[in-house]
Write a protein that holds these residues in place. Structure first.
Motif, PDB file in Angstrom:
ATOM      1  N   ALA A   4       0.877  -1.170   0.000  1.00 49.61           N
ATOM      2  CA  ALA A   4       0.000   0.000   0.000  1.00 49.61           C
ATOM      3  C   ALA A   4       0.914   1.219   0.000  1.00 49.61           C
ATOM      4  CB  ALA A   4      -0.914   0.000   1.217  1.00 49.61           C
ATOM      5  N   GLY A   5       1.205   1.728  -1.192  1.00 49.74           N
ATOM      6  CA  GLY A   5       2.181   2.809  -1.288  1.00 49.74           C
ATOM      7  C   GLY A   5       3.559   2.287  -0.952  1.00 49.74           C
ATOM      8  N   HIS A   6       4.172   2.867   0.069  1.00 52.41           N
ATOM      9  CA  HIS A   6       5.501   2.427   0.503  1.00 52.41           C
ATOM     10  C   HIS A   6       5.436   1.440   1.657  1.00 52.41           C
ATOM     11  CE1 HIS A   6       7.673   5.155  -2.088  1.00 52.41           C
ATOM     12  NE2 HIS A   6       6.860   6.115  -1.725  1.00 52.41           N
ATOM     13  N   THR A   7       4.228   1.146   2.121  1.00 51.93           N
ATOM     14  CA  THR A   7       4.049   0.241   3.248  1.00 51.93           C
ATOM     15  C   THR A   7       3.830  -1.181   2.757  1.00 51.93           C
ATOM     16  OG1 THR A   7       3.020   2.034   4.502  1.00 51.93           O
ATOM     17  CG2 THR A   7       2.685  -0.183   5.331  1.00 51.93           C
ATOM     18  N   LEU A   8       4.435  -2.142   3.461  1.00 49.41           N
ATOM     19  CA  LEU A   8       4.308  -3.560   3.128  1.00 49.41           C
ATOM     20  C   LEU A   8       3.658  -4.293   4.286  1.00 49.41           C
ATOM     21  CD1 LEU A   8       7.944  -4.174   1.858  1.00 49.41           C
ATOM     22  CD2 LEU A   8       5.950  -3.691   0.460  1.00 49.41           C
ATOM     23  N   ARG A   9       2.901  -5.313   3.957  1.00 54.94           N
ATOM     24  CA  ARG A   9       2.312  -6.187   4.969  1.00 54.94           C
ATOM     25  C   ARG A   9       2.525  -7.623   4.532  1.00 54.94           C
ATOM     26  NH1 ARG A   9      -1.611  -4.097   8.913  1.00 54.94           N
ATOM     27  NH2 ARG A   9      -0.839  -1.987   9.135  1.00 54.94           N
ATOM     28  N   PHE A  10       2.845  -8.489   5.488  1.00 51.33           N
ATOM     29  CA  PHE A  10       3.013  -9.912   5.221  1.00 51.33           C
ATOM     30  C   PHE A  10       1.928 -10.680   5.948  1.00 51.33           C
ATOM     31  CE2 PHE A  10       7.258  -8.133   4.812  1.00 51.33           C
ATOM     32  CZ  PHE A  10       7.674  -8.660   3.610  1.00 51.33           C
ATOM     33  N   THR A  11       1.453 -11.760   5.328  1.00 46.87           N
ATOM     34  CA  THR A  11       0.486 -12.618   5.982  1.00 46.87           C
ATOM     35  C   THR A  11       1.217 -13.481   7.007  1.00 46.87           C
ATOM     36  OG1 THR A  11       0.727 -14.453   4.430  1.00 46.87           O
ATOM     37  CG2 THR A  11      -0.892 -12.727   3.860  1.00 46.87           C
ATOM     38  N   PRO A  12       0.503 -13.996   8.004  1.00 52.55           N
ATOM     39  CA  PRO A  12       1.158 -14.889   8.974  1.00 52.55           C
ATOM     40  C   PRO A  12       1.812 -16.101   8.317  1.00 52.55           C
ATOM     41  CG  PRO A  12      -0.959 -14.164   9.819  1.00 52.55           C
ATOM     42  CD  PRO A  12      -0.870 -13.682   8.389  1.00 52.55           C
ATOM     43  N   THR A  30       8.448  -1.447   5.449  1.00 49.23           N
ATOM     44  CA  THR A  30       8.797  -0.738   4.218  1.00 49.23           C
ATOM     45  C   THR A  30       9.789  -1.575   3.412  1.00 49.23           C
ATOM     46  OG1 THR A  30      10.694   0.429   5.164  1.00 49.23           O
ATOM     47  CG2 THR A  30       8.541   1.507   5.374  1.00 49.23           C
ATOM     48  N   GLN A  31       9.986  -1.196   2.162  1.00 49.40           N
ATOM     49  CA  GLN A  31      10.966  -1.889   1.318  1.00 49.40           C
ATOM     50  C   GLN A  31      12.352  -1.793   1.923  1.00 49.40           C
ATOM     51  OE1 GLN A  31      10.204  -3.725  -1.412  1.00 49.40           O
ATOM     52  NE2 GLN A  31      12.338  -4.351  -1.482  1.00 49.40           N
ATOM     53  N   ASP A  32      12.664  -0.669   2.546  1.00 55.02           N
ATOM     54  CA  ASP A  32      13.966  -0.501   3.198  1.00 55.02           C
ATOM     55  C   ASP A  32      14.128  -1.503   4.343  1.00 55.02           C
ATOM     56  OD1 ASP A  32      16.496   0.920   3.534  1.00 55.02           O
ATOM     57  OD2 ASP A  32      15.612   1.698   5.393  1.00 55.02           O
ATOM     58  N   ASP A  33      13.062  -1.721   5.116  1.00 52.89           N
ATOM     59  CA  ASP A  33      13.111  -2.715   6.195  1.00 52.89           C
ATOM     60  C   ASP A  33      13.402  -4.105   5.645  1.00 52.89           C
ATOM     61  OD1 ASP A  33      12.389  -0.702   7.993  1.00 52.89           O
ATOM     62  OD2 ASP A  33      10.271  -1.293   8.034  1.00 52.89           O
ATOM     63  N   VAL A  34      12.745  -4.455   4.549  1.00 52.02           N
ATOM     64  CA  VAL A  34      12.944  -5.760   3.913  1.00 52.02           C
ATOM     65  C   VAL A  34      14.391  -5.891   3.431  1.00 52.02           C
ATOM     66  CG1 VAL A  34      12.291  -7.211   1.948  1.00 52.02           C
ATOM     67  CG2 VAL A  34      10.527  -6.059   3.289  1.00 52.02           C
ATOM     68  N   GLU A  35      14.916  -4.838   2.811  1.00 50.89           N
ATOM     69  CA  GLU A  35      16.298  -4.866   2.337  1.00 50.89           C
ATOM     70  C   GLU A  35      17.276  -5.039   3.490  1.00 50.89           C
ATOM     71  OE1 GLU A  35      16.899  -1.398  -0.084  1.00 50.89           O
ATOM     72  OE2 GLU A  35      15.352  -2.022  -1.511  1.00 50.89           O
TER      73      GLU A  35
END
Length: 76
Positions: A4-12, A30-35
């Motif tokens: 959702a925009g720059h925000t990411l959500r993962f399912t359990p 965020t994508q930065d967190d994932v990186e």
């Protein structure tokens, strides 16, 4: 993963699947967190199991149809 925009959500289920690979995306929003998570994971693999990291990189390259660059030496 839902974006959702720059925000990411993962399912359990996705979080559990990633944990089985040694990836902890809990709290990554965020994508930065994932990186950052992927960078820590790759650094740990490089330190503890460089052979496994090489196999993962080779398989990713094969799947994408690209050649891996020549092996580089890290200077600390």
């Amino acid at each position: 993963m839902i974006r959702a925009g720059h925000t990411l959500r993962f399912t359990p289920d996705e979080i559990e699947g990633f944990r089985k690979l040694g990836l902890d995306f809990d709290g990554a929003r965020t994508q930065d967190d994932v990186e950052q998570v992927l960078t820590r994971w790759a650094d740990t693999l490089n330190d503890k199991r460089p052979d496994l990291l090489d196999k993962i990189a080779a398989e990713l390259a094969r799947t994408k149809g690209v050649r891996l660059p020549a092996r580089l030496t890290r200077v600390r």
